[in-house]
Design an enzyme around this catalytic site. Structure first.
Site, mmCIF file in Angstrom:
data_model
loop_
_atom_site.group_PDB
_atom_site.id
_atom_site.type_symbol
_atom_site.label_atom_id
_atom_site.label_comp_id
_atom_site.label_asym_id
_atom_site.label_seq_id
_atom_site.Cartn_x
_atom_site.Cartn_y
_atom_site.Cartn_z
ATOM 1 N N TRP A 35 -10.136 24.879 22.258
ATOM 2 C CA TRP A 35 -11.284 25.491 21.590
ATOM 3 C C TRP A 35 -11.446 25.021 20.145
ATOM 4 O O TRP A 35 -10.453 24.896 19.416
ATOM 5 C CB TRP A 35 -11.060 27.004 21.583
ATOM 6 C CG TRP A 35 -11.924 27.779 20.648
ATOM 7 C CD1 TRP A 35 -11.655 28.079 19.336
ATOM 8 C CD2 TRP A 35 -13.194 28.372 20.933
ATOM 9 N NE1 TRP A 35 -12.687 28.825 18.807
ATOM 10 C CE2 TRP A 35 -13.632 29.024 19.765
ATOM 11 C CE3 TRP A 35 -14.004 28.420 22.083
ATOM 12 C CZ2 TRP A 35 -14.844 29.708 19.701
ATOM 13 C CZ3 TRP A 35 -15.211 29.106 22.021
ATOM 14 C CH2 TRP A 35 -15.609 29.739 20.834
ATOM 15 N N ASP A 38 -15.493 26.734 13.574
ATOM 16 C CA ASP A 38 -15.948 26.182 12.291
ATOM 17 C C ASP A 38 -15.351 24.832 11.865
ATOM 18 O O ASP A 38 -14.142 24.634 11.957
ATOM 19 C CB ASP A 38 -15.575 27.122 11.140
ATOM 20 C CG ASP A 38 -15.851 28.557 11.442
ATOM 21 O OD1 ASP A 38 -16.451 28.861 12.471
ATOM 22 O OD2 ASP A 38 -15.446 29.396 10.620
ATOM 23 N N SER A 98 -10.619 29.762 8.447
ATOM 24 C CA SER A 98 -11.382 28.665 7.851
ATOM 25 C C SER A 98 -11.089 28.431 6.374
ATOM 26 O O SER A 98 -10.687 29.344 5.655
ATOM 27 C CB SER A 98 -12.878 28.926 8.016
ATOM 28 O OG SER A 98 -13.235 28.613 9.329
HETATM 29 C C1 FRU Z 1 -16.617 32.023 11.295
HETATM 30 C C2 FRU Z 1 -15.241 32.665 11.322
HETATM 31 C C3 FRU Z 1 -14.630 32.616 9.947
HETATM 32 C C4 FRU Z 1 -13.169 32.671 10.236
HETATM 33 C C5 FRU Z 1 -13.075 31.860 11.493
HETATM 34 C C6 FRU Z 1 -12.005 32.288 12.447
HETATM 35 O O1 FRU Z 1 -17.034 31.459 12.474
HETATM 36 O O2 FRU Z 1 -15.335 33.964 11.820
HETATM 37 O O3 FRU Z 1 -15.078 33.629 9.081
HETATM 38 O O4 FRU Z 1 -12.404 32.148 9.205
HETATM 39 O O5 FRU Z 1 -14.331 31.943 12.125
HETATM 40 O O6 FRU Z 1 -11.833 31.378 13.466
#
Ligand code: FRU
Length: 490
Positions: A35, A38, A98
């Site tokens: 998977w 971001d 992220s």
């Molecule tokens: C956005 C998010 C971020 C987080 C990440 C977790 O898509 O929710 O805020 O860091 O995905 O995978």
């Protein structure tokens, strides 16, 4: 190297080799295995562009977050690198969320969100952490986490505090981080540091005030064409006309920025992309001064990975950004033109039936269609069309809309299958540039005034393209090389 990282690396190496050639899109980068969400750490390091991403190698579902890793020289052809970081410490045991990256003194600094569960209360805590490396191997700082939620103004959430975007300005580093203020909706904190390790809170750059969704995720902030530009991805948005849709969205706040006093004064708010699958974009500045953005080409509400695939999640083609008349302008990186394999163009007349044009077919292309609103009131393009299934691109003058509709693309569980965007009111020319890459459509209106990005995971066989219009239009069609990234593996 921790056992968790080593396991991830062994796993991705083995499984990436099992993915059949020709299954991935050609010029869009995908999760190596498992998977991806971001884009993270999009940055230049030692003359190459690096892209990391939210990564769960072991399944095509979201899970404990690692950072996957690629590098590229031209934003089109990508080279896979081994998994960069894994959730292997007490402060990120629930995931390496992220973040972003910067080059400094010959080293590559990754700044990310460490997620942990409080041992006593069981509450989730998010804090900002740093790992430093050479472009392949990264070590987490002993001083992690480097910013914890207590640094935020009183009343801010300690649970939702994530997605640092770091950049350098002279001798200083800045980072914007998303969180929630005491009104429970999003805010973007600005922090400053001299060494990437010790940070101070500067100010709240902007706040949601419960107007644009709730939590503001994945902020990015930069100056471009004389304006301050703040990008963020709000959760829980409520639809407003055709500008904002329900659920997770992306917004671009443009305003003036007084860098000395760190005051951002917002002048406008608009969606970044009007399609069904676009989220969490992040930018970098190239050494030739271009501001380039890449986004996750998917949405949280729809995972349409075909059964049996061992990868899930891809990124947009990177886009060059500008600000023109207060609007964010997005155009595909020019490097894509180096991969054109053939070009045809046509001057077409109105037709009552769907027509095919010789040389215009396939699912890997860059096509521009132009028409005059005065003389052409409706245009329908069917792409990825086979015996039964197709995806529609529709221009409707009376409604003043452009629509991507994948209802008939052959995917039975695709409950959200169409989205419309408003066109400019003015009469005159309409220009639609459509990039298709097997499973996705990226549409750019009038040289980048609006973008509309959607996945098309329906029937993979359809390769025909049909046109029907009630007035004249022109088409320029470039076929793009297939399988540019057909064989990414370790
Ligand atoms: C956005 C998010 C971020 C987080 C990440 C977790 O898509 O929710 O805020 O860091 O995905 O995978």
């Amino acid at each position: 190297m921790s056992q968790k990282l080593q396991e991830a690396r062994e796993y991705e190496k083995k499984v990436s080799r099992e993915i059949p050639r020709g299954q991935r899109p050609s010029f869009h980068v995908t999760s190596l295995v498992g998977w991806a969400n971001d884009p993270n750490g999009f940055s230049e390091f030692q003359g190459k562009y690096h892209l990391f991403y939210q990564y769960h190698p072991y399944s095509v579902q979201w899970g404990p977050m690692h950072w996957g890793h690629y590098q590229t020289q031209d934003f089109v052809k990508w080279e896979a690198l081994p998994c960069a970081i894994a959730p292997d410490t007490v402060y990120d045991q629930e995931g390496c969320f992220s973040g972003s990256a910067v080059e400094w003194q010959g080293k590559h600094y990754l700044m990310y969100t460490g997620v942990r569960k409080d041992e006593v209360t069981g509450e989730i805590r998010q804090a900002q952490c740093v790992a430093v490396g050479d472009g392949v191997e990264y070590e987490k700082l002993a001083g992690n986490p480097v910013i914890s939620g207590e640094a935020l103004p009183a009343g801010s959430s300690l649970e939702d505090f994530r997605d640092p975007k770091i950049w350098r300005e002279g001798d200083l580093f800045y980072a914007v981080v998303g969180s929630r203020s005491d009104d429970t909706s999003g805010q973007i904190g600005l922090f400053v540091s001299k060494d990437v390790e010790h940070w101070e809170f500067v100010t709240i750059l902007d706040r949601c005030r419960n107007e644009y969704g709730k939590m503001w995720e994945c902020p990015d902030f930069f100056q471009l064409d004389g304006k301050g530009v703040l990008l963020t991805s709000p959760q829980d948005m409520v639809a407003e006309g055709l500008e904002f849709h329900n659920g997770n969205g992306t917004i671009c706040l443009i305003g003036s920025y007084d860098g000395e006093n760190h005051r951002f004064i917002r002048e406008s708010v608009a969606a970044i992309d009007y399609g069904m699958d676009f989220y969490a974009p992040q930018t970098l500045e190239t050494s030739d001064g271009r501001r380039i953005m890449i986004g996750w080409l998917q949405s949280w509400d729809n995972n349409m990975t075909p059964p049996g695939y061992q990868w899930s999640g891809m990124m947009t083609l990177p886009r060059e950004l500008h600000v023109r008349e207060g609007k964010l302008i997005q155009t595909p990186v020019k490097e894509i033109e180096n991969y054109y394999t053939s070009t045809v163009s046509y001057d077409c007349q109105a037709s009552e039936n769907f027509q095919r044009l010789e040389g215009i077919q396939g699912r890997v292309f860059d096509m521009t269609v132009e028409l005059e609103k005065e003389t052409c009131g409706n245009l329908e393009i069917r792409v990825a069309a086979g015996e039964r299934f197709y995806t529609q691109l529709l221009y409707k003058r009376d409604a003043n809309q452009f629509i991507t509709d994948r209802t008939y693309s052959g995917l039975c569980r695709d409950y959200l299958s169409s989205r419309a965007m408003e066109l400019p009111e003015e009469p005159g020319k309409l220009k639609l540039r459509v990039l298709m890459d097997r499973y996705s459509l990226e549409v750019f209106l009038n040289d980048g005034e609006k973008a509309m990005t959607s996945l098309v995971f329906g029937s993979p066989e359809g390769e025909e393209i049909y046109f029907k219009a009630d007035g004249p239009f022109q088409v320029e069609f470039h076929e793009i090389q297939r399988d540019i990234n057909g064989e990414v593996s370790l």
